[in-house]
Design a protein around this motif. Sequence first.
Motif, PDB file in Angstrom:
ATOM      1  N   ALA A  37     -22.122  13.731  51.644  1.00  0.00           N
ATOM      2  CA  ALA A  37     -22.335  12.393  51.075  1.00  0.00           C
ATOM      3  C   ALA A  37     -22.241  11.318  52.155  1.00  0.00           C
ATOM      4  CB  ALA A  37     -21.314  12.132  49.970  1.00  0.00           C
ATOM      5  N   GLY A  38     -22.168  11.732  53.414  1.00  0.00           N
ATOM      6  CA  GLY A  38     -22.171  10.766  54.516  1.00  0.00           C
ATOM      7  C   GLY A  38     -20.858  10.044  54.719  1.00  0.00           C
ATOM      8  N   ALA A  39     -19.738  10.670  54.311  1.00  0.00           N
ATOM      9  CA  ALA A  39     -18.441  10.009  54.446  1.00  0.00           C
ATOM     10  C   ALA A  39     -18.078   9.803  55.912  1.00  0.00           C
ATOM     11  CB  ALA A  39     -17.361  10.847  53.760  1.00  0.00           C
ATOM     12  N   ARG A  40     -17.347   8.708  56.185  1.00  0.00           N
ATOM     13  CA  ARG A  40     -16.807   8.447  57.524  1.00  0.00           C
ATOM     14  C   ARG A  40     -15.306   8.674  57.545  1.00  0.00           C
ATOM     15  NH1 ARG A  40     -20.653   8.211  61.467  1.00  0.00           N
ATOM     16  NH2 ARG A  40     -22.028   9.193  59.995  1.00  0.00           N
ATOM     17  N   ARG A  41     -14.724   8.723  56.350  1.00  0.00           N
ATOM     18  CA  ARG A  41     -13.281   8.960  56.209  1.00  0.00           C
ATOM     19  C   ARG A  41     -13.087   9.970  55.116  1.00  0.00           C
ATOM     20  NH1 ARG A  41      -9.767   5.988  58.371  1.00  0.00           N
ATOM     21  NH2 ARG A  41      -8.032   6.808  57.187  1.00  0.00           N
ATOM     22  N   VAL A  42     -12.284  10.995  55.391  1.00  0.00           N
ATOM     23  CA  VAL A  42     -11.984  11.982  54.364  1.00  0.00           C
ATOM     24  C   VAL A  42     -10.476  12.172  54.346  1.00  0.00           C
ATOM     25  CG1 VAL A  42     -12.334  14.340  53.592  1.00  0.00           C
ATOM     26  CG2 VAL A  42     -14.182  13.144  54.753  1.00  0.00           C
ATOM     27  N   GLN A  43      -9.865  11.943  53.177  1.00  0.00           N
ATOM     28  CA  GLN A  43      -8.412  12.113  53.074  1.00  0.00           C
ATOM     29  C   GLN A  43      -8.116  13.239  52.095  1.00  0.00           C
ATOM     30  OE1 GLN A  43      -6.927   8.254  52.056  1.00  0.00           O
ATOM     31  NE2 GLN A  43      -7.097   7.578  54.192  1.00  0.00           N
ATOM     32  N   ILE A  44      -7.297  14.154  52.537  1.00  0.00           N
ATOM     33  CA  ILE A  44      -6.993  15.326  51.718  1.00  0.00           C
ATOM     34  C   ILE A  44      -5.495  15.327  51.433  1.00  0.00           C
ATOM     35  CG2 ILE A  44      -7.129  17.850  51.642  1.00  0.00           C
ATOM     36  CD1 ILE A  44      -9.049  16.944  54.358  1.00  0.00           C
ATOM     37  N   ASP A  45      -5.138  15.310  50.169  1.00  0.00           N
ATOM     38  CA  ASP A  45      -3.724  15.379  49.788  1.00  0.00           C
ATOM     39  C   ASP A  45      -3.478  16.664  49.031  1.00  0.00           C
ATOM     40  OD1 ASP A  45      -2.800  12.829  50.766  1.00  0.00           O
ATOM     41  OD2 ASP A  45      -4.138  11.977  49.263  1.00  0.00           O
ATOM     42  N   VAL A  46      -2.446  17.383  49.449  1.00  0.00           N
ATOM     43  CA  VAL A  46      -2.175  18.688  48.870  1.00  0.00           C
ATOM     44  C   VAL A  46      -0.720  18.733  48.412  1.00  0.00           C
ATOM     45  CG1 VAL A  46      -2.086  21.157  49.396  1.00  0.00           C
ATOM     46  CG2 VAL A  46      -3.874  19.760  50.411  1.00  0.00           C
ATOM     47  N   GLU A  47      -0.479  19.325  47.238  1.00  0.00           N
ATOM     48  CA  GLU A  47       0.906  19.573  46.795  1.00  0.00           C
ATOM     49  C   GLU A  47       1.070  21.062  46.558  1.00  0.00           C
ATOM     50  OE1 GLU A  47       3.002  16.954  46.182  1.00  0.00           O
ATOM     51  OE2 GLU A  47       1.607  15.261  46.172  1.00  0.00           O
ATOM     52  N   GLN A  48       2.241  21.580  46.879  1.00  0.00           N
ATOM     53  CA  GLN A  48       2.592  22.988  46.637  1.00  0.00           C
ATOM     54  C   GLN A  48       1.536  23.970  47.159  1.00  0.00           C
ATOM     55  OE1 GLN A  48       3.275  21.530  42.418  1.00  0.00           O
ATOM     56  NE2 GLN A  48       4.097  23.611  42.394  1.00  0.00           N
ATOM     57  N   GLY A  49       1.163  23.801  48.395  1.00  0.00           N
ATOM     58  CA  GLY A  49       0.210  24.732  48.994  1.00  0.00           C
ATOM     59  C   GLY A  49      -1.160  24.701  48.331  1.00  0.00           C
ATOM     60  N   GLY A  50      -1.431  23.679  47.538  1.00  0.00           N
ATOM     61  CA  GLY A  50      -2.754  23.555  46.929  1.00  0.00           C
ATOM     62  C   GLY A  50      -2.810  24.016  45.487  1.00  0.00           C
ATOM     63  N   VAL A  51      -1.762  24.711  45.045  1.00  0.00           N
ATOM     64  CA  VAL A  51      -1.765  25.201  43.669  1.00  0.00           C
ATOM     65  C   VAL A  51      -1.428  24.063  42.714  1.00  0.00           C
ATOM     66  CG1 VAL A  51      -0.762  26.852  42.078  1.00  0.00           C
ATOM     67  CG2 VAL A  51      -1.111  27.468  44.459  1.00  0.00           C
ATOM     68  N   GLY A  52      -0.546  23.162  43.154  1.00  0.00           N
ATOM     69  CA  GLY A  52      -0.172  22.019  42.329  1.00  0.00           C
ATOM     70  C   GLY A  52      -1.314  21.014  42.256  1.00  0.00           C
ATOM     71  N   LEU A  53      -1.751  20.569  43.432  1.00  0.00           N
ATOM     72  CA  LEU A  53      -2.795  19.545  43.478  1.00  0.00           C
ATOM     73  C   LEU A  53      -3.578  19.618  44.789  1.00  0.00           C
ATOM     74  CD1 LEU A  53      -4.117  16.721  42.637  1.00  0.00           C
ATOM     75  CD2 LEU A  53      -2.291  15.700  43.998  1.00  0.00           C
ATOM     76  N   ILE A  54      -4.876  19.443  44.674  1.00  0.00           N
ATOM     77  CA  ILE A  54      -5.700  19.165  45.852  1.00  0.00           C
ATOM     78  C   ILE A  54      -6.516  17.929  45.500  1.00  0.00           C
ATOM     79  CG2 ILE A  54      -7.629  19.933  47.283  1.00  0.00           C
ATOM     80  CD1 ILE A  54      -6.677  22.821  46.721  1.00  0.00           C
ATOM     81  N   ARG A  55      -6.369  16.870  46.311  1.00  0.00           N
ATOM     82  CA  ARG A  55      -7.145  15.664  46.060  1.00  0.00           C
ATOM     83  C   ARG A  55      -7.906  15.309  47.323  1.00  0.00           C
ATOM     84  NH1 ARG A  55      -3.457  11.768  45.799  1.00  0.00           N
ATOM     85  NH2 ARG A  55      -2.967  12.016  43.602  1.00  0.00           N
ATOM     86  N   VAL A  56      -9.220  15.163  47.194  1.00  0.00           N
ATOM     87  CA  VAL A  56     -10.026  14.782  48.344  1.00  0.00           C
ATOM     88  C   VAL A  56     -10.701  13.450  48.027  1.00  0.00           C
ATOM     89  CG1 VAL A  56     -11.999  15.378  49.794  1.00  0.00           C
ATOM     90  CG2 VAL A  56     -10.378  17.155  49.107  1.00  0.00           C
TER      91      VAL A  56
END
Length: 585
Positions: A37-56
Amino acid sequence: MPIRILPDDLVDQIAAGEVIERPASVVKELVENSLDAGARRVQIDVEQGGVGLIRVRDDGSGIDPGELALALARHATSKIRSQDDLGGVVTLGFRGEALPSMASVSRFRIVSCLRGAERGAEISVAGGAVTPVAPAPPVPGTTVEVRDLFYNVPARRKFVRSTATEIGAILRLVERLALARPEVAFRLRHGERILLETHAAAGTDPDPRATRIDAVLGPEFRAQAIPISASAGPVAVSGWIGAPTAARARADLQFCFVNGRPVRDRLLMNAVRLGYRDVLYHGRHPGYVLDLAIDPTRVDVNAHPQKLELRFRESREVHDFLFRAVERALAPSRRVEVMPLQSDALRIAEADPRGAFDWRALAPTPVGTGPAPRLDHAAPVANPGLGPPGSEHPLGRALAQLHGIYVLAETVDGLILVDMHAAHERVLYEQMKRNLDTGSIPTQRLLAPLSVALRPHEIDHVLESAADWERAGFELERLSPTELVVRAVPAALAREDLGALLRAAVADLETGDARHHLDGAAHRLLGTLACRAAIHAHRRLTLTEMDALLRQMEVTERADQCNHGRPTWARIGLKDLDRLFLRGR
Ligand code: ADP
Ligand code: MG
């Protein structure tokens, strides 16, 4: 059971099995969508090794509210339209499976806003139920949240490993993507901790790729790596390949990108490996970051659900191109690696970062292409006195032999230590290999054929590869079950104790103990012979012989490492010595 069409949500879950294996796969698909999508910034937030939450979260083009529901449908994509497009894919995604797959195995939410739009929109999915599209604030870009991954697929859930393992896999994946796209800023956070943060390349940065490599892998990698750049027709490669002496016990520093897509393609990895074939210590793995650019119509990225493997239209050509490029980049490597420093004095010097030895500040070594002269152990030429060492000899003038192993030489601006066996082995091997490649191994017929006693199976072994021995310059024949007769040998070996040499070489080849990472039986044979014929420890050398060895090293390719990948020489500059003795401070 009667035949039935499976319900949609089950189809999605089954399909999800292919693309979404573990939390890291979610991160991969989401970040790739952001990049597409042509992003210039990508922020990745993860909780509990990714099982709890992955937010991009990205600042890319966003999704039209009217298409939000469609983005979640199977086989829905904005990236290709027809068979024709499939022939030249330039985006990371194109199969339209990631979002529906994730949505079927998690509690899923996507919020998006087109650039410049007055409001955004969001949609959620859980347990197969899709919520109606709802308005969202006008924050340009897209945020996708994947919660409780595999909550409804216990079989999958069981395969998720420990938090540390999963977050490790996520980190490696983000590192790969960050290396692929220096123009994009990445941030990966696990709970409260930021695991990776890179800034977008500045417009003034002359080499954004180098800056990004230093940021992700640390500056140590490039400090010991060799830049590579080559092109041929529709393919080009650029990047850095690690010096053979910096090879690692694990293959964990190998990054390969094809048209900006991180891949782990066997054909490419083999080609690189082959380029290192005779400079790598057995069982070690080189590090590299390679960018391959190829006309997209000549590569099929649709050969693997996760698109890690590719199919090249001209696979042989691509393989050979890469192999030669790596081999060529390594050939004149003039580096000597940092050696473990042992003595206390050296450690003191090392403790002061500005006072550290610069082992790499080498005078350039001319690399000749002509045939190297034979190392003549017997030539009675006088050593040219004790004047200043000639500057025309980068490896200097031999002064002494140390402990029967090292040659000490004085250069214009310091001193050189040479591991005489390792160096001679390389000189001999390169010499024989050059002859083998040009099909002109000078051979010497023996006045009296030599009979070598070997065990019957050893003779079988030799005769099985008779063609290789012949190409290497031998003429051999079985005389009896336990006797091999030698009528001719490569001239380079004519002065050796041939019986002992052959017995040792055969034993090495037999036990697979040759320990060379050499490709092909003929090269392996030459490597073994070179190792066995090279001067061994505790053989006394005259100064003349030592000088002859230094001169040969100067005109030998890859003279900086023996066939096992160990360094053959190291340098200590006058400045280093001055520092050691605190002179001139
Ligand atoms: P694919 O990437 O193969 O097209 P996906 O299921 O990953 O399939 O995504 C479906 C579609 O949703 C994409 O083609 C794209 O149009 C849209 N999309 C997904 N993620 C984003 C994003 N972060 N920004 C903009 N559009 C996106
Ligand atoms: Mg996608």
